[in-house]
Structure formats: C-alpha cells, structure tokens
Design a protein around this motif. Structure first.
Motif, PDB file in Angstrom:
ATOM      1  N   ASP A  43       3.995   0.328   5.162  1.00 33.70           N
ATOM      2  CA  ASP A  43       4.923  -0.769   4.883  1.00 33.70           C
ATOM      3  C   ASP A  43       4.179  -2.087   4.674  1.00 33.70           C
ATOM      4  N   THR A  44       3.105  -2.283   5.418  1.00 31.98           N
ATOM      5  CA  THR A  44       2.284  -3.478   5.218  1.00 31.98           C
ATOM      6  C   THR A  44       1.703  -3.493   3.813  1.00 31.98           C
ATOM      7  N   ALA A  45       1.221  -2.341   3.357  1.00 29.56           N
ATOM      8  CA  ALA A  45       0.680  -2.261   1.999  1.00 29.56           C
ATOM      9  C   ALA A  45       1.730  -2.672   0.970  1.00 29.56           C
ATOM     10  N   VAL A  46       2.944  -2.214   1.147  1.00 31.17           N
ATOM     11  CA  VAL A  46       4.023  -2.591   0.229  1.00 31.17           C
ATOM     12  C   VAL A  46       4.283  -4.092   0.314  1.00 31.17           C
ATOM     13  N   ALA A  47       4.341  -4.639   1.526  1.00 38.49           N
ATOM     14  CA  ALA A  47       4.611  -6.062   1.701  1.00 38.49           C
ATOM     15  C   ALA A  47       3.541  -6.922   1.046  1.00 38.49           C
ATOM     16  N   ARG A  48       2.328  -6.438   1.018  1.00 35.82           N
ATOM     17  CA  ARG A  48       1.221  -7.173   0.396  1.00 35.82           C
ATOM     18  C   ARG A  48       1.100  -6.887  -1.097  1.00 35.82           C
ATOM     19  N   ARG A  49       2.066  -6.157  -1.644  1.00 33.24           N
ATOM     20  CA  ARG A  49       2.084  -5.833  -3.080  1.00 33.24           C
ATOM     21  C   ARG A  49       0.866  -5.016  -3.497  1.00 33.24           C
ATOM     22  N   LEU A  50       0.414  -4.166  -2.596  1.00 34.16           N
ATOM     23  CA  LEU A  50      -0.634  -3.216  -2.917  1.00 34.16           C
ATOM     24  C   LEU A  50      -0.011  -1.960  -3.508  1.00 34.16           C
ATOM     25  N   ASN A  51      -0.864  -1.097  -4.049  1.00 32.79           N
ATOM     26  CA  ASN A  51      -0.333   0.137  -4.633  1.00 32.79           C
ATOM     27  C   ASN A  51      -1.090   1.395  -4.205  1.00 32.79           C
ATOM     28  N   THR A  52      -2.109   1.238  -3.350  1.00 33.81           N
ATOM     29  CA  THR A  52      -2.946   2.379  -2.981  1.00 33.81           C
ATOM     30  C   THR A  52      -3.409   2.237  -1.544  1.00 33.81           C
ATOM     31  N   VAL A  53      -3.355   3.349  -0.821  1.00 33.53           N
ATOM     32  CA  VAL A  53      -3.892   3.421   0.538  1.00 33.53           C
ATOM     33  C   VAL A  53      -4.942   4.523   0.568  1.00 33.53           C
ATOM     34  N   VAL A  54      -6.119   4.189   1.087  1.00 37.14           N
ATOM     35  CA  VAL A  54      -7.238   5.125   1.157  1.00 37.14           C
ATOM     36  C   VAL A  54      -7.390   5.520   2.630  1.00 37.14           C
ATOM     37  N   LEU A  55      -6.845   6.679   2.976  1.00 33.85           N
ATOM     38  CA  LEU A  55      -6.757   7.120   4.367  1.00 33.85           C
ATOM     39  C   LEU A  55      -7.951   8.004   4.728  1.00 33.85           C
ATOM     40  N   GLN A  56      -8.646   7.639   5.788  1.00 35.36           N
ATOM     41  CA  GLN A  56      -9.800   8.408   6.257  1.00 35.36           C
ATOM     42  C   GLN A  56      -9.299   9.658   6.981  1.00 35.36           C
ATOM     43  N   VAL A  57      -9.477  10.824   6.334  1.00 36.18           N
ATOM     44  CA  VAL A  57      -8.904  12.063   6.863  1.00 36.18           C
ATOM     45  C   VAL A  57      -9.964  13.029   7.392  1.00 36.18           C
ATOM     46  N   ARG A  58     -11.232  12.729   7.176  1.00 41.51           N
ATOM     47  CA  ARG A  58     -12.334  13.551   7.710  1.00 41.51           C
ATOM     48  C   ARG A  58     -13.424  12.592   8.169  1.00 41.51           C
ATOM     49  N   PRO A  59     -13.200  11.894   9.285  1.00 40.34           N
ATOM     50  CA  PRO A  59     -14.146  10.862   9.698  1.00 40.34           C
ATOM     51  C   PRO A  59     -15.470  11.398  10.216  1.00 40.34           C
ATOM     52  N   ALA A  60     -15.464  12.594  10.825  1.00 43.09           N
ATOM     53  CA  ALA A  60     -16.700  13.101  11.432  1.00 43.09           C
ATOM     54  C   ALA A  60     -16.618  14.620  11.568  1.00 43.09           C
ATOM     55  N   ALA A  61     -16.750  15.329  10.437  1.00 43.15           N
ATOM     56  CA  ALA A  61     -16.722  16.796  10.437  1.00 43.15           C
ATOM     57  C   ALA A  61     -15.521  17.326  11.211  1.00 43.15           C
TER      58      ALA A  61
END
Length: 415
Positions: A77-95
C-alpha cells in the motif's frame, strides 16, 4: 574508499506509514516539466523490500502469519501511495525460501527458526496482492550466500549446505556456496527457477553479490576448485568471471523457458571498472570494481543482452569525489545504448536524512536532483529506491519530494 554500497544497513526508521501525503500539483514543482516526457512512456518506479535480518520485512521474526501478512500488505500500500509501480521482494536471502521450496528450507527471517513452516505462502501472497494493486512483483534472489555466520551446524539438518559440505566456503564471517563448482551453479539455478515455475512473478532479480566483497586479510579459498575446473584460463580471476558469466547466461535462457514473459534484471555495484584501471571504465576512483573484485563483468552482460534491465546502484550524491552520480549516469547511459537492455538507476534513499551521511544527504532535494539529472539521459527507464522502510518513513522528506517533483500520476512499468 572501501566498500561503498547499500549494505551498510541503517537503523530502523519509525512510522513506516506516517506522513505519506504527496503534493497534488506536481506541475508547479521543480523538475516536473522535464520529468513529464519520461512519464509519457512506461518507466520503472520501484522499491526494494529486503527480508534479510528483518531489514524491511517482517519487522521481527516470529510474528504470526496474519501479522506478517498485514505488514507485507502495508508495504504494498505504501508503494501505491508513493505512485510506484514495482516491488522487488527478497525471497531467497540466504540459501532459503519465502515459499514452500522443495530445494531449500523456509527462511529463518519469517519464524526465527530455519525450516519452520510460517503457516502461509509469502511469495504467493505478495504476487497476488501486488497484481491486485497494479504493481509488478519482482522476485529477488541471492545466488550464493548461505548464512551470515560460519557455523554449518547452525543450519537445519536437511540443508543442502550440510548435505554437501564440499559446496561451501567460509569467508568474511559468512558461508557461501562456491560458484566454481558446476553442481552448485546448477543447484542454485534449480532452486530459483522453482519460484519462476510456481508463481506469476514479473521478473527475476539479482543484486550485487556474486563472488563476495573483498575482506582485508582473508582469502576466498577456492584454489582446489580452480585446479579442478580452471584449465584453459589464464588466471583465477578470468575463471571466476567465467563462472559468474555462466550463471547469468544460463539463467537468461532458463527463465523464459520456465515461464514466458518473465524478465531478468540485475542491480550491480555501480562501478564496473575505474578509468585508471581500464580506459573504458567510468571516471571514478572507487575502492571496489565489480569486474576485478566481485568477478562480475556487468558490462558484458549488458552488451550480450543476457539481462532485460540493469539497475546500477549509484548510491552516491552528485559531486561525490570518488564516485560522482553525475559521472556514473552518463557512463551507464552509453553502456546500454543500442543493446536493448533497459537502464534504471538504483537510488540510495536509505542515506537521505541519515546524520552519519555527508551534508548532501541532509538536503531533502538531493534525490529529486538525481531524477532531474537522469531525465536528460534518453536510456534511463526508471529508478529503484532502497528500500521499503525508508519509502514509508521518509526520514527527511526526500521521498515525498521525489513524488511531488516527478511522479504526478501513476505510470506502468516498461515492457
């Protein structure tokens, strides 16, 4: 200069969703007119959402599934409020994994215990909820980092690094998979491609970690591996670069084979080589060069079209003597020209308002000036902000200033 990157994690910022108001009349703001031609086409407006060490999310390990979910949705929701269009989510931080992976254990950063099922599917939820909000979801993987310590016995018993101790090397207080072993390269690819097959992610994302950053007085002890696999290479550095080239090239083939339309992006440390080292390099005097120190030939990846977009982490202010934002920007603009690879710029939002940073970062307009400058370079197709916590908290108003000056409305990411 030593290592300069986003990895000097800053202290927790308070009020993650406070003060999200943005100016309604951006046309009156400095830089808006210049930015207008960039908002007429698709452009990335992205934020990284880091999970390692609870950097951005979850706020702490061991929250209930519902608490974790609420926090994740708040970041979207913060991304939307800031008028962003992409979220890069860290899904494999350490094996490890933020999805039910058949290859690697559940991440300890969810429950506090590696391998413990958190009771929900964070990556699946993130993809669905991001798309519901009109956001792209890029899955961010770290290929070779195994642990932020050097004790394999602290890993869950079934961890691949314990099943194959010959794959692992300690260095700089951490454990890493050895990139020179072909079986390692195949395994880490399989682990990442599993997420591509399972979920409708929009892109695969790597950051700046390939061979580890240099640590004074320590050696990444892959001599034996070089003796086994390094025949035909002039030296170990060339062989190491080839190992990383192979990872990138092979992933560039496997990603679209696993799911059509999924792109491949990498956000390297911004200095390929200094001009003093190589006349083709940038007018910088950085203490780290990706080609020489991380064995990551980022320019070659762009020139050969192995990636779809490159996001150099230009994490320095305009006028910084050793690595000037205003000098790196044109170097990268020329590097991508004619390649078909989209250029985005990684922005050090985490430095804005940090009292430990130079005076330039105390000025709320510094980041806005970055975007104004970038608008004059035709290859730039957006900006990625590090990272989600600061996008929300906005310590000195720098993010709100960016939105007011440059993001008068939402735009879709480039395709």
């Amino acid at each position: 200069m030593g290592r300069i990157g986003r990895r000097g994690f800053v202290a927790t910022a308070a009020g993650a969703l406070a003060g999200l108001g943005v100016a309604g009349d951006a046309a009156a703001m400095p830089g808006a007119a210049r930015e207008a031609r960039h908002t007429s086409h698709r452009a990335f407006r992205a934020m990284w959402l880091a999970t390692v060490t609870q950097r951005d999310w979850p706020s702490k390990a061991g929250l209930t599934a519902e608490q974790q979910r609420r926090e994740l949705l708040a970041h979207l929701d913060t991304a939307v409020a800031r008028r962003l269009n992409t979220v890069v989510l860290q899904v494999r931080p350490a094996a490890d994994a933020l999805w039910p992976s058949p290859y690697e254990p559940w991440s300890q950063y969810l429950t506090g215990v590696q391998g413990r099922d958190p009771g929900w599917d964070p990556l699946g939820t993130a993809v669905a909820e991001a798309h519901r909000r009109g956001l792209e979801l890029h899955a961010w993987f770290n290929p070779y980092r195994v642990a932020l310590h050097t004790d394999p016995s602290r890993l869950v018993a079934a961890h691949p690094a314990r099943q194959h101790p010959e794959w692992v090397l300690p260095y700089g207080g951490k454990l890493y998979y050895n990139p020179g072993i072909p079986e390692v390269r195949a395994f880490v690819q399989d682990a990442m491609i599993d997420a591509v097959r399972r979920y409708e992610i929009d892109a695969v994302h790597f950051d700046d970690y390939f061979y580890p950053y240099p640590v004074a007085g320590q050696t990444f002890d892959d001599d034996e591996t070089f003796e086994t696999y390094g025949g035909g290479f002039a030296d170990k550095a060339a062989w190491r670069r080839d190992n990383i080239d192979r990872l990138v090239r092979e992933m560039s083939v496997r990603i679209p084979a696993a799911r059509r339309g999924v792109r491949f992006g990498i956000s390297p440390f911004a200095v390929w080589r200094n001009a003093a080292t190589d006349p083709s390099g940038s007018d910088t005097r950085a203490g780290v060069q990706t080609y020489d120190d991380l064995h990551a030939d980022t320019r070659t990846w762009v020139r050969r079209g192995w990636i779809d977009h490159v996001v150099p982490q230009v994490y320095w202010h305009i006028g910084f003597a050793a690595a000037d934002y205003a000098k790196l920007l044109p170097w990268w603009n020329e590097t991508v020209r004619g390649t078909g690879v989209q250029l985005c710029i990684g922005e050090a939002l985490y430095k804005a308002g940090d009292p430990a940073q130079p005076a330039a970062w105390q000025d709320p307009a510094e980041l806005s000036r970055h975007l104004t400058l970038a608008a004059g370079y035709g290859e730039v197709r957006g900006h990625f902000f590090f990272s989600a916590k600061e996008v929300g908290a906005d310590r000195n108003g720098a993010m709100a200033r960016v939105v007011a000056d440059h993001y008068p409305g939402r735009v879709p990411p480039p395709r």
